[in-house]
Design an enzyme around this catalytic site. Sequence first.
Site: not given
Ligand code: UD1
Ligand code: UDP
Length: 382
Positions: A223
């Site tokens: 992601h």
């Molecule tokens: C964010 C965090 C990242 C973390 C991750 C956990 C930042 C900069 N990044 O990344 O550090 O590891 O969350 O999962 O804060 N979107 C949806 N539905 C949702 C959420 C997101 O469709 O519920 C899509 C949207 O197109 C959005 C994209 O995902 O633009 C990215 O979401 P965003 O929250 O900006 O960053 P993450 O990649 O989720």
């Molecule tokens: N996780 C979850 N469902 C999923 C994928 C991940 O509950 O389908 C949990 C995972 O066990 C971990 C956390 O989400 O506790 C990690 O989140 P993510 O990878 O989105 O973010 P990061 O840790 O890189 O910030």
Amino acid sequence: MRVLTVVGARPQYIKAAPLSKELLKVGIEEILVDTGQHYDPQMAGIFFAELGLPEPSHSLGVGSGPHGQMTGRILERLEEVIVDVEPEAVVVFGDTNSTLAGALAAAKMSLPVIHIEAGLRSFRSSMPEEINRKLTDHISSVLLCPNSQAVDNLKREGIADNGVGSGLISVDEIKHQFKRKKPFVCNVGDIMVDGLNSIKNVDVEIDGIGDVVNGDYVLVTLHRAESTDDSQVFKGMIDRIIDLSKRISVVFPIHPRTLKKLHETGLFNILKQADVQMLEPLSYAQFVKLQSNARVIVTDSGGVQKEAYLLSRPCVTLRDETEWTETVKAGWNQLIGRKPENLVETVLSAKVPDEPQVNLFGDGKAASRIAQCISSVKYTLQ
Ligand code: UD1
Ligand code: UDP
């Protein structure tokens, strides 16, 4: 005492749940604010019921957007909530835009910021998370590190003084140290251990996955912006995952950022035709079950690298660097980089190391230490 806790992204709901329970036990009133950075039910809502997280008293509803817009919206809306609620401190987790905006809103209003998962560094300065965590650490009053290396990072940056111990802190020491250290820095252990311990034995069904979970499979998650935003890098990763699926079953719960990129690049249909089990993002219990039973975990996630170690599964990380270098040193995690030409061979040859595991992330009692630290704030940081 009243604290305001800021959450907004999937891993923050998971980290906040054990802390909310401890705060309740020690009589600290918690006002939970959900920024709405994540909003799909599978990325946010499901965790409230599953983990017993209290309903947020305020939902800021910021949604997705460019970094500046998202951070700015949280800042503006959170400021109003802080004025309204009058907390004595603000708690933030990790390194997302919600973390930075929460910390900034609080610091500008002269409130102590309590940063959980402080001190982590990837040393990749272009990474949005590295910017968020460094800035948050520099404006926090209480920096609660998950391990000794994070404490050492804060010493190197001059945030912690050299006299600060990097071992797991005891409750007695918290009281003693709080009286003399500003900012207060310590190693409380990793709160993800607390959450994982409470869920890892829960058995759940996972729809649409048939018998795969009882067989031999590799679990994949992807992601991070630096994996998805460069189309060549992204295509390279997806191509290697498809190659892998020709040798072993692959299960891939797909983050919405990644799903969007798969559609934009036309790779979704290619992946669909391949033998990859694509799933929606899973609940925590479902995902932990998939991790526990996987032969190997392939990921670019921070939390997943750590959970792989905690669940004793070998991990292959699709990044050039990691904040969790201890897992690499211990032989459980291999950094294969963002151009993983050797993914198939690396995954198929990944083994459980011979050496017994050591306790890299504390003792599963981080939440109670954090609650103790929070209750010490009012006496020392006025
Ligand atoms: C964010 C965090 C990242 C973390 C991750 C956990 C930042 C900069 N990044 O990344 O550090 O590891 O969350 O999962 O804060 N979107 C949806 N539905 C949702 C959420 C997101 O469709 O519920 C899509 C949207 O197109 C959005 C994209 O995902 O633009 C990215 O979401 P965003 O929250 O900006 O960053 P993450 O990649 O989720
Ligand atoms: N996780 C979850 N469902 C999923 C994928 C991940 O509950 O389908 C949990 C995972 O066990 C971990 C956390 O989400 O506790 C990690 O989140 P993510 O990878 O989105 O973010 P990061 O840790 O890189 O910030």
